[in-house]
Design an enzyme around this catalytic site. Structure first.
Site: not given
Ligand SMILES: *[C@@H]1O[C@H](CO)[C@@H](O)[C@H](O)[C@H]1NC(C)=O
Ligand SMILES: *[C@@H]1O[C@H](CO)[C@@H](O)[C@H](O)[C@H]1NC(C)=O
Ligand SMILES: *[C@@H]1O[C@H](CO)[C@@H](O)[C@H](O)[C@H]1NC(C)=O
Ligand SMILES: *[C@H]1O[C@@H](CO)[C@H](O)[C@@H](O)[C@@H]1NC(C)=O
Length: 572
Positions: A58-60
């Site tokens: 998920n999130d960078p």
């Protein structure tokens, strides 16, 4: 007889039903999160959008440029294709396009991050090298603290090993009266004129979204400022705040600490309630550490968005090697958890985008980083192609499932534009209602991407122009409704309005990056952008087609179209 897959499906259903709500997305699938991906299904895997070799992302996190190398970290489940067991995956690149996967950089190893190493950012300290600030989860109730990690060897350009000094951690904990389970995602730090470093941490007070501000003289001891830098009622939890200066002149990006008269600031938050991101443009008064959005920039979900599709938890960084600011954003899957377990992977990063302030000063513009053009292979062109009502023309000769395309459409008159009903506030509803099938005046016209030969499946990306009382309203849609014969998918009619004056030019341009299960589009030079995830069953690989179409009564001309087969990026 019950197959293994069926068993899994039952488990998933049970665990979804029993999950009476941690955070909206931090859903827990205890039975799936460690089901390792035995094989990776390649059918819908991307050719040039970033993804690791397997499993969930998920999130960078913590993007940066250091000693000639781009680093990208990301929330990663090393054990399976659904969210869980979260560590910081780590990949490196020299050009933002071709990547090498390294060992995870951060994984739970200390009391302050035992239940997860969640999102955070990198800051490069002048003369010293990079540090990472991230959120550690300390208990099962998701109590969150902010932690610091430093490279074991800052001379190593790959930054392979990170340490979390015990005497420093955690560096920030929720004060009395703050809710520690909604307190996360520290930003990159910026240095004030007074010699103090500052960071933001996302949070929530009742239904008010908050960006808490912390200051430090030495980067080790952090004190919360009395007032948050900004907050807004009824917006819920602010995840992944991002705060940075943009130049009033030109496209160059700025270092996060830049201040002055020729600078505005951007505050972006990811709203956990809607699972979309919103930004405002405004003024940062540093001696009061206050951020005031411009009157033309609305807080909350009536506000501006980086992307009107599937794009979340984004993070920007300043790239000093090319004087630009780049944002990375996560695009989740639109298929089911069962599909993800079967295919052995879930989540991609959008193409890194250069971001700058539009000359109007009222919105940002974004464009794929120029390095992407190096993957362009065979090129085809179309010029002055007329599109009468109801017509469509195929763009032949390229790999339509893995392509880049830039096109400019023109029309000679706006007289036939349909009247705009002011109750159509929500672009997505309007796109869902009209689609490509309800014939219009000026538009719908645009592209049919990932289309099967007989159009049983296609993902249209198109414009439709309306006449409002004092101006024209331009709707841009990326509609997944007909994208796949598979019914078990999330197929939103993503859409946004484009703020453009058609007065003199009567032209609209579009760029689309088509990559097997992604259609990432940039309207009118990156003013309105939409990323869709789609999973065709017929329009796959060499069976995918690409068309331009017009379903409005006004004739449209394809002034110029260039399309390229895209090579596959190296990822190992
Ligand atoms: C640190 O990294 C540099 C560059 O890769 C290397 O030459 C040096 O030996 C490393 N130092 C240690 C202590 O590993
Ligand atoms: C803290 O936030 C969580 C998540 O929104 C919520 O469930 C909980 O009730 C909050 N606690 C307090 C004391 O407000
Ligand atoms: C164009 O409109 C006609 C009439 O509604 C419809 O049958 C056709 O499918 C539309 N074309 C596309 C590409 O949606
Ligand atoms: C991505 O998946 C879809 C379909 O399951 C959800 O509706 C979205 O909320 C989700 N997006 C994010 C950012 O989690």
């Amino acid at each position: 007889m019950m197959t293994l897959t069926n068993c899994l499906i039952v488990f998933i259903l049970v665990s979804v039903i029993c999950n009476n709500g941690v955070e909206a997305f931090h859903r827990i699938y205890p039975d799936l999160q460690s089901v390792s991906a035995h094989s990776v299904n390649k059918l819908h895997r991307t050719g040039f959008h970033f993804q690791p070799n397997r499993n969930w992302i998920n999130d960078p996190n913590g993007p940066m440029y250091y000693k000639g190398i781009y680093h990208l970290f990301y929330q990663y489940n090393p054990k399976g294709a659904v969210w869980g067991n979260i560590v910081w995956g780590h990949s490196v690149s020299k050009d933002l396009i071709n990547w090498k996967e390294l060992q995870p950089a951060l994984y739970p190893s200390k009391p302050f991050d035992r239940y997860g190493c969640w999102s955070g950012s990198a800051t490069i300290l002048p003369g010293k090298g990079p540090v990472i600030l991230y959120t550690g989860v300390v208990d099962k109730r998701s109590n969150e603290v902010q932690c610091i990690a430093v490279p074991a060897n800052a001379s190593d350009p790959l930054l392979t090993k990170w340490v979390k000094p015990d005497r420093l951690n955690p560096i920030v904990t929720a004060d009395h009266g703050m809710n520690g389970s909604v307190f996360r995602d520290p930003t990159t730090a910026w240095l004030g004129k007074d010699g103090q470093w500052r960071i933001l941490v996302g949070g929530k007070r009742e239904d008010t979204g908050v960006a808490y501000l912390y200051r430090s003289r030495n980067f080790l001891k952090w004190i919360r400022a009395k007032h948050p830098i900004h907050s807004a009622k009824r917006t819920g939890m602010w995840e992944c705040p991002d705060f940075y200066p943009v130049s009033l002149e030109g496209k160059n990006g700025l270092d996060s600490s830049m201040m002055g008269n020729s600078v505005k600031h951007v505050l972006k938050n990811s709203l956990d309630i809607t699972r979309y991101e919103y930004y405002t443009i405004g003024t940062y008064i540093q001696n009061q550490d206050k951020y005031i959005p411009d009157k033309t920039s609305e807080d909350g979900w009536g506000g501006l968005r980086y992307d009107y599709g599937n794009f979340y938890a984004s993070k920007s960084f300043f790239d000093p090697s090319k004087n630009r600011r780049i944002i990375w954003g996560w695009a989740n899957e639109s298929d089911t958890k069962e599909d993800d377990v079967k295919k052995g992977w879930a989540g991609i990063q959008a193409i890194p985008r250069t971001v700058w302030l539009d000359s109007s000063g009222r919105q940002l513009r974004q464009w794929p980083v120029e390095e992407l053009n190096r993957l362009r292979g065979k090129e085809v062109e179309m010029n002055k192609q007329k599109l009468k009502k109801g017509s469509y023309v195929e763009v032949k000769g390229i790999t339509a499932a893995q392509a880049d395309l830039e096109v400019t459409f023109s029309f000679s008159s706006l007289d036939k534009a349909e009247a705009f009903d002011p109750k159509w506030e929500n672009a997505e509803d309007l796109c869902a209602e009209k689609g490509t099938k309800v014939r219009g005046g000026v538009g719908p016209f645009g592209l049919l991407t990932l289309a099967s030969k007989k159009l049983e499946e296609y993902t249209p990306v198109f414009f439709r122009i309306f006449k409002a009382s004092n101006k024209h309203k331009i709707l841009m849609c990326s509609d997944a409704k007909s994208s796949s014969l598979n019914r078990e998918l999330y197929k939103p009619s993503f859409a946004g309005f484009v703020n453009v004056d058609l007065g003199n030019t009567k032209k609209l341009s579009l760029r689309s990056l088509i990559d097997h299960s992604v259609v990432e589009s940039f309207g009118v030079g990156g003013k309105t952008n939409i990323l869709s995830r789609v999973y065709p069953t017929l329009a796959v690989k060499e069976k995918a087609h690409l068309f331009v179409f017009n379903n409005g009564t006004e004739q449209i001309t394809v002034e110029n179209l260039k399309a390229w087969s895209m090579k596959t990026a190296r990822r190992n």
